[in-house]
Motif scaffolding. Sequence first.
Motif, PDB file in Angstrom:
ATOM      1  N   UNK A  64      -9.243  -0.977  -3.703  1.00 36.59           N
ATOM      2  CA  UNK A  64      -8.270  -0.277  -2.859  1.00 36.59           C
ATOM      3  C   UNK A  64      -7.874  -1.143  -1.671  1.00 36.59           C
ATOM      4  N   UNK A  65      -6.587  -1.083  -1.299  1.00 33.21           N
ATOM      5  CA  UNK A  65      -6.054  -1.886  -0.200  1.00 33.21           C
ATOM      6  C   UNK A  65      -5.448  -0.953   0.846  1.00 33.21           C
ATOM      7  N   UNK A  66      -5.693  -1.262   2.120  1.00 36.69           N
ATOM      8  CA  UNK A  66      -5.122  -0.477   3.215  1.00 36.69           C
ATOM      9  C   UNK A  66      -3.698  -0.949   3.514  1.00 36.69           C
ATOM     10  N   UNK A  67      -2.704  -0.059   3.453  1.00 34.92           N
ATOM     11  CA  UNK A  67      -1.365  -0.477   3.877  1.00 34.92           C
ATOM     12  C   UNK A  67      -1.268  -0.509   5.401  1.00 34.92           C
ATOM     13  N   UNK A  68      -0.808  -1.622   5.935  1.00 36.11           N
ATOM     14  CA  UNK A  68      -0.455  -1.679   7.352  1.00 36.11           C
ATOM     15  C   UNK A  68       0.967  -1.145   7.466  1.00 36.11           C
ATOM     16  N   UNK A  69       1.203  -0.265   8.404  1.00 41.26           N
ATOM     17  CA  UNK A  69       2.466   0.463   8.467  1.00 41.26           C
ATOM     18  C   UNK A  69       3.587  -0.388   9.082  1.00 41.26           C
ATOM     19  N   UNK A  70       3.763  -1.574   8.491  1.00 41.46           N
ATOM     20  CA  UNK A  70       4.915  -2.434   8.774  1.00 41.46           C
ATOM     21  C   UNK A  70       5.672  -2.513   7.459  1.00 41.46           C
ATOM     22  N   UNK A  71       6.919  -2.177   7.465  1.00 29.17           N
ATOM     23  CA  UNK A  71       7.626  -1.869   6.234  1.00 29.17           C
ATOM     24  C   UNK A  71       8.062  -3.122   5.484  1.00 29.17           C
ATOM     25  N   UNK A  82      11.776  -4.544   6.153  1.00 27.29           N
ATOM     26  CA  UNK A  82      12.150  -4.879   7.531  1.00 27.29           C
ATOM     27  C   UNK A  82      11.735  -6.310   7.838  1.00 27.29           C
ATOM     28  N   UNK A  83      12.706  -7.114   8.227  1.00 22.76           N
ATOM     29  CA  UNK A  83      12.429  -8.464   8.692  1.00 22.76           C
ATOM     30  C   UNK A  83      12.627  -8.597  10.184  1.00 22.76           C
ATOM     31  N   UNK A  84      13.402  -7.660  10.758  1.00 25.27           N
ATOM     32  CA  UNK A  84      13.684  -7.667  12.191  1.00 25.27           C
ATOM     33  C   UNK A  84      13.013  -6.469  12.860  1.00 25.27           C
ATOM     34  N   UNK A  85      12.681  -6.646  14.119  1.00 22.79           N
ATOM     35  CA  UNK A  85      12.058  -5.576  14.902  1.00 22.79           C
ATOM     36  C   UNK A  85      12.930  -4.325  14.903  1.00 22.79           C
ATOM     37  N   UNK A  86      14.230  -4.495  15.092  1.00 23.18           N
ATOM     38  CA  UNK A  86      15.127  -3.339  15.178  1.00 23.18           C
ATOM     39  C   UNK A  86      15.110  -2.526  13.887  1.00 23.18           C
ATOM     40  N   UNK A  87      15.028  -3.210  12.733  1.00 19.15           N
ATOM     41  CA  UNK A  87      14.972  -2.497  11.448  1.00 19.15           C
ATOM     42  C   UNK A  87      13.676  -1.710  11.321  1.00 19.15           C
ATOM     43  N   UNK A  88      12.572  -2.330  11.717  1.00 20.71           N
ATOM     44  CA  UNK A  88      11.277  -1.650  11.646  1.00 20.71           C
ATOM     45  C   UNK A  88      11.278  -0.389  12.507  1.00 20.71           C
ATOM     46  N   UNK A  89      11.780  -0.507  13.729  1.00 17.25           N
ATOM     47  CA  UNK A  89      11.774   0.648  14.640  1.00 17.25           C
ATOM     48  C   UNK A  89      12.723   1.727  14.147  1.00 17.25           C
ATOM     49  N   UNK A  90      13.887   1.329  13.636  1.00 14.31           N
ATOM     50  CA  UNK A  90      14.845   2.320  13.147  1.00 14.31           C
ATOM     51  C   UNK A  90      14.268   3.120  11.992  1.00 14.31           C
ATOM     52  N   UNK A  91      13.638   2.435  11.026  1.00 12.43           N
ATOM     53  CA  UNK A  91      13.052   3.144   9.889  1.00 12.43           C
ATOM     54  C   UNK A  91      11.850   3.983  10.336  1.00 12.43           C
ATOM     55  N   UNK A  92      11.082   3.462  11.256  1.00  9.61           N
ATOM     56  CA  UNK A  92       9.934   4.195  11.793  1.00  9.61           C
ATOM     57  C   UNK A  92      10.394   5.494  12.441  1.00  9.61           C
ATOM     58  N   UNK A  93      11.454   5.404  13.231  1.00 11.22           N
ATOM     59  CA  UNK A  93      12.004   6.605  13.854  1.00 11.22           C
ATOM     60  C   UNK A  93      12.492   7.606  12.808  1.00 11.22           C
TER      61      UNK A  93
END
Length: 725
Positions: A477-484, A487-498
């Motif tokens: 089993x592998x733990x997913x780190x919640x970085x999507x 997403x390659x850019x910070x703005x994309x990660x935050x937008x999807x997270x929101x």
Amino acid sequence: MKRNTHRSRHTCGLAVGTVLLAMGLPAAPAYSATPAPRIDLMVLVVSDGGPATGALTAELDGEGTPYTEIDLTESGRPVIDQAFLADTVNGVPRAKFQAVVLPNDNPFPAGSTEMAALAAYEKTYAIPQVDAYTYARPQVGLQPAATSGYSGSVDGLKAQVTAAGLGAGPFGYLNHSVPFENNSPAVSESYAFLSQPTAGADFTSYVEAPIPGRTGNGTLVGEYRHDGRRELVVTFAYNRYQEQFKLLARGIVDWMTQNVRLGASRNYFAVHVDDVFAGDDRWDTTLNCTPGDVDCPPGQGVEDSIRMTPADVANAVAWEKARGFTLDLAYNGGGSVEYRENHNGADQLADALTAARNDFRWVNHTYDHAYLGCEQNVAVVPWKCATNPDGSTKYVSQAEISQEISANDQWVRSIQLPVSSDELITGEHSGMRLLPQQPQDNPYLAPALTANKIGWLGADMSRDPEQRPVGGALTVARYPINIFYNAGHVAEQVDEYNWIYTSRAQGGSGLCDDLPNTTCLPAPLSTATGYSGHIVPLETQVALGHVLGNDPRPHFIHQSNLTEDRIGYPVLDGVLDQYRTLYAPSAPLVNLRMKDIGAELRDRDAWRAAVKSGQVTAYRIGDSVTVRAPAGVAVTATMPSGTRQVLDGGATAFGQAYAGSVSGWVSPQPGHDAVALTLAPAPARALAPHSRSASSAERATTPPAPRTPVPAGVARPVPYSAERR
């Protein structure tokens, strides 16, 4: 009475391996009769059902250390008397427990014969006692906190390990600091009593902190020595999930077992980077889905691929060397083949990774990252499994699965990457059960794994946490780190997270409204500060919690997180930086490849099953320890440094050095049913107190310890909030 194991006499039909240990004990036993007594390597835990004893039993379970639990709240429980604690075996006096854990220093009624029996037993056989959580009071060698110290919340406290606790002390594997969690301003998470030792008491403080409103430091963990007995006094509340307990848990177990025990504990961290050589579809911040993937209806949006560059490879290599850490790259060879077809045969990324082949570990992630479960009907969102004319689920065939595995293996060997062909991670962990669409494994997955000689199969910890067989493979089993992945850019990660973690009322998807155990953000994160201020510290702390929990399972991100804004590194750096702040060099992070993690999990499962079924016995007589386990079950043990395994014609070092001791797996030498270990002599430590303390009989008649307060955050874990760190 709950038993993690039981002591049993093996019948002649049970095949056993025997481990013999000759050793110098770190403490001189009080027992002086001849013959030397037998002391079983078993911990007695007397529980009141509270979180402190629950945390310690969880630690013992995790390490694989046998214990017997007596629950004081259960009617009909065994009476703790001389017969329960000790007897005679083959003419040799036997102490049935090597250590005693109590919920506090005296959980019994005043004048209890059970407490008197425990006190006499501990003195006779030099058995240490842990007071899991108790008041600071003279009965434990401390001044009353109410009159000369402090009692109250210690949320956010920065405690320190003392000089006595470091070095040769029980917490020498730590650097110095022991931070206490403070996850929510609305919840009391930790409560403690801080005071100093009473005058004349033989008390050594191991962990302490400044006393609020007073001068000097007060004790949180210390050793009280009296009347030939030793107690580890703990004066703060905790549960198994809190960072302060995880930091100190190993030292508590080391102290109670004198570093001679079954079981082991280390801190592990491995990171898999999925989809290498391929590209990952990009999140569309307008459509709130990923064109090209199943969360977007067909035809919506424009596909945009995120793919590493040669500069990203150079950065990854430099990062590894600077951090002393190796990444595991899960590769899809078809991604490179397709790229070359579209770029006149050129793929500079593949060339750069091939040149850096020996800087990484490599794991087969299938050739095209195809979905290997049921055939997907993506005409609807969310997708469904396609069906056959008779209504049954339509699965990807065994031939297709096998082709994805073998083609990728052949491709990677053609460019001479150093791989282990028995490791596999399917795309999206597909082929294995996935709720709600696919409640069982693709029936063609197991035979395809067996045909391709796959021994280790990556699984998603959130879906498939326990190791299980799939064909000839065992899952890891592998733990997913919640970085999507998209997403390659910070703005994309935050937008999807929101989108995922804000409520419908706040303009989000509302998934957090609907999913159990999911908390919605109070408001959308800022694209400028939300990543560094909320997501990074949150994911760092979650991953660090796994690392500090003796859990070898790997974490995973995606190649898209190592390019463009390289958003994966801040979390990985956060884990490594915090770890190095907390731990001494004697306890380095253990960074294993997937097959070695799988083997560790396999061996732990076999060991725990043998322990819980009562098929493991272990005891010490004088300078020897004997451990018996079923044939084929390796024994895990932690012993003092200098232990050597005696073999035919010589000797070799036992185990590996870690956190001030040596630990490892040991099995009988071929052709033998015994393994002999010799320990280097250790300096004896006298148990006689420096000053007169209450006798065991007097202490047994003192009033029991008052019920200590248990804050809400200890009775129930408090969700982590990045703003409070």
